[in-house]
Design an enzyme around this catalytic site. Sequence first.
Site, mmCIF file in Angstrom:
data_model
loop_
_atom_site.group_PDB
_atom_site.id
_atom_site.type_symbol
_atom_site.label_atom_id
_atom_site.label_comp_id
_atom_site.label_asym_id
_atom_site.label_seq_id
_atom_site.Cartn_x
_atom_site.Cartn_y
_atom_site.Cartn_z
ATOM 1 N N HIS A 171 -22.426 -1.803 4.697
ATOM 2 C CA HIS A 171 -21.439 -0.905 5.302
ATOM 3 C C HIS A 171 -21.276 0.286 4.371
ATOM 4 C CE1 HIS A 171 -18.211 0.405 7.759
ATOM 5 N NE2 HIS A 171 -17.256 0.147 6.915
ATOM 6 N N ASP B 292 2.229 -8.591 2.875
ATOM 7 C CA ASP B 292 1.883 -7.477 1.978
ATOM 8 C C ASP B 292 2.630 -7.696 0.664
ATOM 9 O OD1 ASP B 292 1.321 -4.749 0.932
ATOM 10 O OD2 ASP B 292 0.799 -4.278 2.999
ATOM 11 N N ILE C 257 -4.505 -0.130 9.017
ATOM 12 C CA ILE C 257 -5.296 -1.042 9.842
ATOM 13 C C ILE C 257 -4.449 -2.264 10.192
ATOM 14 C CG2 ILE C 257 -7.414 -2.432 9.997
ATOM 15 C CD1 ILE C 257 -8.761 -0.530 8.081
ATOM 16 N N GLY C 258 -3.705 -2.777 9.207
ATOM 17 C CA GLY C 258 -2.887 -3.970 9.433
ATOM 18 C C GLY C 258 -1.917 -3.794 10.597
ATOM 19 N N VAL D 66 -12.026 -6.935 5.729
ATOM 20 C CA VAL D 66 -12.199 -5.543 6.171
ATOM 21 C C VAL D 66 -12.171 -4.574 4.975
ATOM 22 C CG1 VAL D 66 -11.194 -3.701 7.621
ATOM 23 C CG2 VAL D 66 -11.100 -6.079 8.404
ATOM 24 N N ARG E 2 -16.966 4.503 -1.418
ATOM 25 C CA ARG E 2 -16.407 3.152 -1.299
ATOM 26 C C ARG E 2 -16.457 2.411 -2.635
ATOM 27 N NH1 ARG E 2 -19.158 3.707 3.839
ATOM 28 N NH2 ARG E 2 -17.700 3.555 5.557
ATOM 29 N N ASN F 215 -12.703 -2.399 1.738
ATOM 30 C CA ASN F 215 -13.904 -1.784 1.151
ATOM 31 C C ASN F 215 -13.892 -1.795 -0.369
ATOM 32 O OD1 ASN F 215 -15.710 -0.945 3.185
ATOM 33 N ND2 ASN F 215 -14.224 0.564 3.866
ATOM 34 N N ARG G 122 -9.949 4.779 0.997
ATOM 35 C CA ARG G 122 -10.635 5.910 0.361
ATOM 36 C C ARG G 122 -9.848 7.191 0.494
ATOM 37 N NH1 ARG G 122 -16.605 7.150 2.023
ATOM 38 N NH2 ARG G 122 -16.090 6.156 3.999
ATOM 39 N N GLY H 286 -2.251 -7.455 4.212
ATOM 40 C CA GLY H 286 -2.279 -5.996 4.177
ATOM 41 C C GLY H 286 -1.666 -5.512 5.485
HETATM 42 N N1 APR Z 1 -1.770 -8.386 -1.201
HETATM 43 C C1 APR Z 1 -1.483 -7.959 0.040
HETATM 44 N N2 APR Z 1 -1.517 -6.657 0.399
HETATM 45 C C2 APR Z 1 -1.841 -5.763 -0.526
HETATM 46 C C3 APR Z 1 -2.182 -6.130 -1.841
HETATM 47 C C4 APR Z 1 -2.126 -7.519 -2.176
HETATM 48 N N3 APR Z 1 -2.431 -7.952 -3.390
HETATM 49 N N4 APR Z 1 -2.462 -4.998 -2.524
HETATM 50 C C5 APR Z 1 -2.345 -3.957 -1.683
HETATM 51 N N5 APR Z 1 -1.953 -4.413 -0.466
HETATM 52 C C6 APR Z 1 -1.639 -3.661 0.752
HETATM 53 C C7 APR Z 1 -1.003 -2.289 0.477
HETATM 54 O O1 APR Z 1 0.351 -2.434 0.080
HETATM 55 C C8 APR Z 1 -1.153 -1.616 1.835
HETATM 56 O O2 APR Z 1 -0.025 -1.823 2.673
HETATM 57 O O3 APR Z 1 -2.782 -3.331 1.499
HETATM 58 C C9 APR Z 1 -2.374 -2.319 2.437
HETATM 59 C C10 APR Z 1 -3.525 -1.372 2.695
HETATM 60 O O4 APR Z 1 -3.134 -0.510 3.690
HETATM 61 P P1 APR Z 1 -3.549 1.047 3.715
HETATM 62 O O5 APR Z 1 -3.386 1.612 2.362
HETATM 63 O O6 APR Z 1 -2.828 1.684 4.845
HETATM 64 O O7 APR Z 1 -5.122 0.993 4.011
HETATM 65 P P2 APR Z 1 -5.878 0.838 5.414
HETATM 66 O O8 APR Z 1 -6.164 2.174 5.984
HETATM 67 O O9 APR Z 1 -5.185 -0.177 6.243
HETATM 68 O O10 APR Z 1 -7.279 0.252 4.900
HETATM 69 C C11 APR Z 1 -7.351 -0.991 4.259
HETATM 70 O O11 APR Z 1 -9.646 -1.411 4.819
HETATM 71 O O12 APR Z 1 -11.299 -0.078 5.758
HETATM 72 C C12 APR Z 1 -10.745 -0.570 4.594
HETATM 73 O O13 APR Z 1 -11.270 1.191 3.034
HETATM 74 C C13 APR Z 1 -10.232 0.533 3.706
HETATM 75 O O14 APR Z 1 -10.095 -0.883 1.809
HETATM 76 C C14 APR Z 1 -9.330 -0.238 2.810
HETATM 77 C C15 APR Z 1 -8.732 -1.295 3.742
#
Ligand code: APR
Length: 311
Positions: A178, A34, A14-15, A121, A91, A123, A85, A10
């Site tokens: 959480h 990703d 956060i990533g 991490v 969640r 949710n 979210r 991801g």
């Molecule tokens: N494999 C890898 N990455 C994936 C997959 C998958 N199968 N499916 C989705 N993703 C990627 C998305 O493409 C996206 O880039 O996961 C990433 C999530 O990033 P954001 O949407 O920016 O979310 P973020 O704010 O980083 O939060 C991620 O952590 O705190 C928790 O609730 C939050 O569940 C959420 C997670």
Amino acid sequence: MARKKIALIGGGQIGGNLALLATQKELGDVVIYDIPQAEGMTKGKSLDIMQLRPHDGYDANLEGTSDPAELSGADVVIITAGIPRKPGMDREDLLEINIKIITDVANNVKKYAPNAFVIVVSNPLDAIVYSFYKVSGFAKNKVIGMAGALDSGRFRAFLAMETGYSAQDVNCMVLGGHGDTMVPITRLATIGGIPAQELISKDRLDAIVERVRFAGGELVKLFGNGSAYYAPAASAIEMAEAYLKDKKRVIPSAALCEGEFGVDGYFIGVPTVIGAGGIEKILEFKLLPEEQEMLNGTLEAVKKTVAETKL
Ligand code: APR
């Protein structure tokens, strides 16, 4: 000594911050994995951080990819894959989508990084970390959920904001799930070793505890299109660093309990010792009856979501 390898699954909000912090702490080389549609973004973030290194002299290589084979040999895997979210969503609404994603991720991690310490991490945390554990078949000491570090950190930050004293000198513990049923152990909050209850009025402390419970939601509302990312990334990096450097840090985290605190077979926030052995120990201590009652309440909420995973 060869550099360690940190795989971020991801590469979203956060990533990206995980990649930055891992580089700034020189924890090792970083791979951001990703889905194919996001490959450009992961490559872009990696390249951008590569270009930041000369300013402060960090030595680390970063790479963005959508090829799971690139996870090979990772020492630490941090999973933020999923969807965050949106306003009005709790969640649990995320569960269905994120279960499919974690199943796919767990199969890849099992195949390519079977020896990694895995920090989840995504949710709803308590159910997603449980699903990862079930699907991957990893040992229980190698799978941990990031929740307590963040919730305790928020509690610490709010107490520091209230008093004006350094956040560094505030210590707090938040156990349980959480979510809104988390269990802040207010009597153990200290400021410079002094019980916070002696420095802050009961009314104010109660209000702060309430704010901690809904701190994630407060940010979701403010952002309007996502959830928190700076503090969650810092929290997960703290856990990764404890493992990589065998620090034996004591950090509340979601760990598989087998009898501890009266919890059996579920991941729930408890004080964990994190070192080279992963979760080396769960530190059990005597809860007050009202704290145990709150923990039982959170356990019921966790059981309900875990049942929905059908794993
Ligand atoms: N494999 C890898 N990455 C994936 C997959 C998958 N199968 N499916 C989705 N993703 C990627 C998305 O493409 C996206 O880039 O996961 C990433 C999530 O990033 P954001 O949407 O920016 O979310 P973020 O704010 O980083 O939060 C991620 O952590 O705190 C928790 O609730 C939050 O569940 C959420 C997670």
